[in-house]
Write a protein that holds these residues in place. Structure first.
Motif, short mmCIF file in Angstrom:
data_model
loop_
_atom_site.label_atom_id
_atom_site.label_comp_id
_atom_site.label_asym_id
_atom_site.label_seq_id
_atom_site.Cartn_x
_atom_site.Cartn_y
_atom_site.Cartn_z
N GLU A 22 42.68 35.90 54.46
CA GLU A 22 41.28 36.32 54.29
C GLU A 22 41.04 36.82 52.86
OE1 GLU A 22 38.46 36.05 56.11
OE2 GLU A 22 39.71 34.81 57.44
N GLN A 23 42.00 37.57 52.32
CA GLN A 23 41.86 38.08 50.95
C GLN A 23 41.82 36.93 49.96
OE1 GLN A 23 41.26 41.28 49.96
NE2 GLN A 23 40.91 40.30 47.99
N LYS A 24 42.70 35.96 50.12
CA LYS A 24 42.71 34.80 49.22
C LYS A 24 41.42 33.99 49.37
CE LYS A 24 47.65 34.33 48.64
NZ LYS A 24 48.82 33.47 48.69
N GLN A 29 36.23 32.43 47.14
CA GLN A 29 34.78 32.38 47.28
C GLN A 29 34.11 33.15 46.13
OE1 GLN A 29 34.25 33.85 51.30
NE2 GLN A 29 33.99 31.77 52.11
N ALA A 30 34.66 34.30 45.79
CA ALA A 30 34.09 35.08 44.68
C ALA A 30 34.22 34.31 43.37
CB ALA A 30 34.78 36.44 44.58
N ASN A 31 35.38 33.68 43.15
CA ASN A 31 35.61 32.89 41.95
C ASN A 31 34.63 31.71 41.90
OD1 ASN A 31 36.72 31.93 39.59
ND2 ASN A 31 38.43 30.91 40.61
N LEU A 32 34.47 31.04 43.04
CA LEU A 32 33.54 29.92 43.12
C LEU A 32 32.11 30.40 42.82
CD1 LEU A 32 32.88 26.96 43.80
CD2 LEU A 32 32.70 27.66 46.20
N GLN A 33 31.73 31.52 43.39
CA GLN A 33 30.39 32.08 43.17
C GLN A 33 30.18 32.42 41.70
OE1 GLN A 33 27.99 32.19 45.47
NE2 GLN A 33 26.58 32.87 43.88
#
Length: 123
Positions: A22-24, A29-33
């Motif tokens: 979940e952390q990865k 997702q944060a990196n993609l955003q």
């Protein structure tokens, strides 16, 4: 990225593996955003600049065309007044060199909105 392995191979509990997963997933997702936001921001900046340049270019072209049309209209009107002046004031001896001596400057100024000075060629 480390390949997903079972809890037997890593010595971690299933809950720890799920938490790590979940952390990865959240990190990705944060990196993609972030990347998406940066790309969109860059696109908007470039597009805005392109639109502004295009609009400014069209405004300048419109101004240039307006000035050119105005000059053409003025020259066209001016060139049509010369025969009128010659018919009213001229004779067989009038030339461009003697035009200013025959045509009264105040009349020429009133009809054309310019003085004879810019019209005459230096001798």
């Amino acid at each position: 990225m480390e390949a997903m392995r079972s809890h037997h191979e890593t010595g971690k509990t299933e809950a720890e593996i799920e938490e790590e997963f979940e952390q990865k997933k959240q990190d990705l997702q944060a990196n993609l955003q972030d990347q998406l936001s940066h790309t969109v921001k860059t696109f908007i900046e470039i597009s805005t600049q392109d639109v502004v340049e295009t609009v400014e270019k069209k405004i300048k072209e419109r101004e240039k065309t307006g000035i050119e049309d105005s000059v053409r209209d003025h020259l066209r009107g001016f060139s049509r007044t010369i025969p009128s002046f010659l018919m009213a004031y001229g004779n067989d001896t009038v030339t461009l060199a003697t035009f200013d001596a025959v045509i009264p400057n105040p009349v020429f100024l009133e009809v054309t909105s310019i003085t004879l000075g810019p019209v005459l060629f230096p001798s």
